[in-house]
Design a protein around this motif. Structure first.
Motif, PDB file in Angstrom:
ATOM      1  N   MET A  48     -45.418 -17.810  53.849  1.00 47.08           N
ATOM      2  CA  MET A  48     -45.655 -16.813  52.583  1.00 47.08           C
ATOM      3  C   MET A  48     -44.944 -17.146  51.044  1.00 47.08           C
ATOM      4  O   MET A  48     -45.341 -16.822  50.213  1.00 47.08           O
ATOM      5  CB  MET A  48     -44.449 -15.804  53.049  1.00 47.08           C
ATOM      6  CG  MET A  48     -45.198 -14.757  54.133  1.00 47.08           C
ATOM      7  SD  MET A  48     -44.232 -13.460  54.481  1.00 47.08           S
ATOM      8  CE  MET A  48     -45.382 -12.078  55.130  1.00 47.08           C
ATOM      9  N   GLY A  53     -51.381 -18.288  49.599  1.00 39.56           N
ATOM     10  CA  GLY A  53     -51.607 -17.295  50.573  1.00 39.56           C
ATOM     11  C   GLY A  53     -52.131 -18.078  51.977  1.00 39.56           C
ATOM     12  O   GLY A  53     -51.553 -19.177  52.192  1.00 39.56           O
ATOM     13  N   PHE A  87     -47.837  -8.785  51.443  1.00 39.90           N
ATOM     14  CA  PHE A  87     -48.545 -10.106  51.597  1.00 39.90           C
ATOM     15  C   PHE A  87     -49.881  -9.689  51.593  1.00 39.90           C
ATOM     16  O   PHE A  87     -50.886 -10.302  50.901  1.00 39.90           O
ATOM     17  CB  PHE A  87     -48.159 -11.007  52.727  1.00 39.90           C
ATOM     18  CG  PHE A  87     -48.959 -12.512  52.856  1.00 39.90           C
ATOM     19  CD1 PHE A  87     -48.575 -13.407  52.063  1.00 39.90           C
ATOM     20  CD2 PHE A  87     -49.986 -12.446  53.725  1.00 39.90           C
ATOM     21  CE1 PHE A  87     -49.449 -14.714  52.108  1.00 39.90           C
ATOM     22  CE2 PHE A  87     -50.735 -13.655  53.655  1.00 39.90           C
ATOM     23  CZ  PHE A  87     -50.225 -14.779  53.015  1.00 39.90           C
ATOM     24  N   GLN A  90     -51.254  -8.034  48.521  1.00 38.16           N
ATOM     25  CA  GLN A  90     -51.028  -8.992  47.309  1.00 38.16           C
ATOM     26  C   GLN A  90     -52.443  -9.919  47.403  1.00 38.16           C
ATOM     27  O   GLN A  90     -53.017 -10.092  46.514  1.00 38.16           O
ATOM     28  CB  GLN A  90     -49.973  -9.941  47.525  1.00 38.16           C
ATOM     29  CG  GLN A  90     -50.073 -10.864  46.362  1.00 38.16           C
ATOM     30  CD  GLN A  90     -48.638 -11.648  46.329  1.00 38.16           C
ATOM     31  OE1 GLN A  90     -47.478 -11.417  47.103  1.00 38.16           O
ATOM     32  NE2 GLN A  90     -48.524 -12.678  45.553  1.00 38.16           N
ATOM     33  N   TYR A  91     -52.752 -10.309  48.516  1.00 38.80           N
ATOM     34  CA  TYR A  91     -53.898 -11.056  49.007  1.00 38.80           C
ATOM     35  C   TYR A  91     -55.246 -10.426  49.301  1.00 38.80           C
ATOM     36  O   TYR A  91     -56.400 -11.039  49.647  1.00 38.80           O
ATOM     37  CB  TYR A  91     -53.725 -12.083  49.963  1.00 38.80           C
ATOM     38  CG  TYR A  91     -52.690 -13.201  49.275  1.00 38.80           C
ATOM     39  CD1 TYR A  91     -53.143 -14.153  48.282  1.00 38.80           C
ATOM     40  CD2 TYR A  91     -51.362 -13.230  49.634  1.00 38.80           C
ATOM     41  CE1 TYR A  91     -52.249 -15.136  47.823  1.00 38.80           C
ATOM     42  CE2 TYR A  91     -50.355 -14.071  48.899  1.00 38.80           C
ATOM     43  CZ  TYR A  91     -50.785 -15.010  48.164  1.00 38.80           C
ATOM     44  OH  TYR A  91     -50.106 -15.829  47.555  1.00 38.80           O
ATOM     45  N   HIS A 100     -52.567 -12.244  61.337  1.00 40.10           N
ATOM     46  CA  HIS A 100     -52.014 -12.737  59.953  1.00 40.10           C
ATOM     47  C   HIS A 100     -50.695 -13.622  60.233  1.00 40.10           C
ATOM     48  O   HIS A 100     -50.479 -14.774  59.799  1.00 40.10           O
ATOM     49  CB  HIS A 100     -51.751 -11.738  58.853  1.00 40.10           C
ATOM     50  CG  HIS A 100     -52.787 -11.368  58.388  1.00 40.10           C
ATOM     51  ND1 HIS A 100     -54.161 -11.684  58.020  1.00 40.10           N
ATOM     52  CD2 HIS A 100     -53.141 -10.068  58.280  1.00 40.10           C
ATOM     53  CE1 HIS A 100     -54.910 -11.209  57.768  1.00 40.10           C
ATOM     54  NE2 HIS A 100     -54.516  -9.780  57.641  1.00 40.10           N
TER      55      HIS A 100
END
Length: 128
Positions: A48, A53, A87, A90-91, A100
Protein backbone atom coordinates in the motif's frame (compact mmCIF):
# COMPACT_ATOMS: atom_id res chain seq x y z
CA UNK A 1 -23.68 12.29 0.27
CA UNK A 2 -24.70 8.75 -0.64
CA UNK A 3 -22.05 6.06 -0.67
CA UNK A 4 -21.40 4.32 -3.96
CA UNK A 5 -22.45 0.74 -4.51
CA UNK A 6 -18.94 -0.63 -3.88
CA UNK A 7 -18.89 0.90 -0.42
CA UNK A 8 -22.04 -0.88 0.62
CA UNK A 9 -20.59 -4.37 0.16
CA UNK A 10 -19.41 -5.95 3.36
CA UNK A 11 -15.90 -6.99 4.29
CA UNK A 12 -15.42 -10.76 3.91
CA UNK A 13 -14.78 -13.02 6.86
CA UNK A 14 -12.37 -15.32 4.98
CA UNK A 15 -9.36 -14.48 2.83
CA UNK A 16 -7.21 -16.79 0.74
CA UNK A 17 -3.78 -16.16 -0.73
CA UNK A 18 -1.93 -17.78 -3.62
CA UNK A 19 0.08 -20.97 -3.36
CA UNK A 20 3.15 -18.88 -4.27
CA UNK A 21 2.52 -16.46 -1.36
CA UNK A 22 1.91 -19.41 0.97
CA UNK A 23 5.30 -20.90 0.03
CA UNK A 24 7.06 -17.53 0.48
CA UNK A 25 5.49 -17.12 3.90
CA UNK A 26 6.57 -20.59 4.98
CA UNK A 27 10.14 -19.68 3.98
CA UNK A 28 9.99 -16.28 5.72
CA UNK A 29 8.57 -17.88 8.87
CA UNK A 30 11.54 -20.28 8.92
CA UNK A 31 13.93 -17.31 8.71
CA UNK A 32 12.16 -14.81 10.99
CA UNK A 33 9.87 -16.80 13.27
CA UNK A 34 6.99 -14.50 12.32
CA UNK A 35 3.64 -16.14 11.67
CA UNK A 36 1.91 -15.79 8.28
CA UNK A 37 -0.69 -13.33 9.59
CA UNK A 38 2.03 -10.97 10.86
CA UNK A 39 4.03 -11.37 7.64
CA UNK A 40 0.82 -10.60 5.72
CA UNK A 41 0.34 -7.35 7.63
CA UNK A 42 3.87 -6.26 6.74
CA UNK A 43 3.33 -7.25 3.11
CA UNK A 44 0.03 -5.34 2.88
CA UNK A 45 1.60 -2.22 4.39
CA UNK A 46 4.59 -2.37 2.03
CA UNK A 47 2.36 -2.81 -1.02
CA UNK A 48 0.00 0.00 0.00
CA UNK A 49 2.95 2.33 0.58
CA UNK A 50 4.00 1.89 -3.04
CA UNK A 51 2.61 4.79 -5.08
CA UNK A 52 2.01 2.59 -8.13
CA UNK A 53 -0.88 0.75 -6.47
CA UNK A 54 -1.26 -2.80 -7.65
CA UNK A 55 0.18 -1.94 -11.05
CA UNK A 56 -0.11 -5.05 -13.16
CA UNK A 57 -0.06 -7.37 -10.16
CA UNK A 58 -2.25 -10.35 -10.57
CA UNK A 59 -2.69 -13.39 -8.41
CA UNK A 60 -2.48 -16.62 -10.36
CA UNK A 61 -4.61 -18.54 -7.87
CA UNK A 62 -6.35 -18.33 -4.53
CA UNK A 63 -5.48 -21.90 -3.60
CA UNK A 64 -3.04 -21.13 -0.80
CA UNK A 65 -3.49 -20.54 2.89
CA UNK A 66 -6.85 -19.35 4.16
CA UNK A 67 -7.18 -16.81 6.97
CA UNK A 68 -10.23 -15.63 8.79
CA UNK A 69 -10.36 -11.84 8.96
CA UNK A 70 -9.78 -11.51 12.74
CA UNK A 71 -6.65 -13.67 12.50
CA UNK A 72 -5.32 -11.90 9.44
CA UNK A 73 -5.94 -8.35 10.66
CA UNK A 74 -6.09 -8.72 14.44
CA UNK A 75 -7.68 -6.04 16.55
CA UNK A 76 -7.18 -3.51 13.75
CA UNK A 77 -9.50 -5.20 11.25
CA UNK A 78 -11.61 -2.04 10.89
CA UNK A 79 -8.49 -0.02 10.05
CA UNK A 80 -7.42 -2.52 7.38
CA UNK A 81 -10.92 -2.44 5.92
CA UNK A 82 -10.86 1.37 5.81
CA UNK A 83 -7.40 1.35 4.22
CA UNK A 84 -8.51 -1.17 1.61
CA UNK A 85 -11.65 0.82 0.82
CA UNK A 86 -9.56 3.99 0.42
CA UNK A 87 -7.00 2.12 -1.72
CA UNK A 88 -9.79 0.69 -3.90
CA UNK A 89 -11.31 4.15 -4.33
CA UNK A 90 -7.95 5.87 -4.96
CA UNK A 91 -7.00 3.46 -7.74
CA UNK A 92 -10.57 3.22 -9.10
CA UNK A 93 -10.81 -0.54 -8.58
CA UNK A 94 -13.90 -2.68 -8.29
CA UNK A 95 -14.55 -3.83 -4.71
CA UNK A 96 -12.96 -7.30 -4.65
CA UNK A 97 -11.39 -7.41 -1.18
CA UNK A 98 -10.30 -11.07 -1.25
CA UNK A 99 -8.46 -10.66 -4.56
CA UNK A 100 -7.05 -7.24 -3.59
CA UNK A 101 -5.70 -8.49 -0.27
CA UNK A 102 -4.15 -11.51 -2.02
CA UNK A 103 -2.56 -9.18 -4.59
CA UNK A 104 -1.29 -6.76 -1.95
CA UNK A 105 0.24 -9.66 -0.03
CA UNK A 106 1.86 -10.98 -3.20
CA UNK A 107 3.33 -7.56 -4.05
CA UNK A 108 4.48 -6.99 -0.47
CA UNK A 109 6.10 -10.41 -0.21
CA UNK A 110 7.99 -9.68 -3.42
CA UNK A 111 9.29 -6.50 -1.75
CA UNK A 112 10.36 -8.69 1.20
CA UNK A 113 12.42 -10.98 -1.04
CA UNK A 114 15.68 -9.93 0.60
CA UNK A 115 14.48 -10.73 4.14
CA UNK A 116 16.60 -13.38 5.84
CA UNK A 117 16.15 -12.46 9.50
CA UNK A 118 13.94 -10.66 11.96
CA UNK A 119 16.35 -7.72 11.80
CA UNK A 120 15.68 -7.43 8.05
CA UNK A 121 11.94 -7.20 8.80
CA UNK A 122 12.57 -4.45 11.35
CA UNK A 123 14.57 -2.54 8.73
CA UNK A 124 11.60 -2.60 6.34
CA UNK A 125 9.92 0.20 8.25
CA UNK A 126 12.97 2.44 8.00
CA UNK A 127 12.99 2.08 4.20
CA UNK A 128 9.33 2.89 3.69
Amino acid sequence: MALGKQHMKSFPHKFKISTSSTAKMKYLKSKTGLTPNILSRYAIALAMADESGLGNASVSDLDGQEFNAPTLFGEHMDIYEALLRQFTHQYNLEWEPVRHIASLIEVGLHKMGHVRSLKDVALLITRA
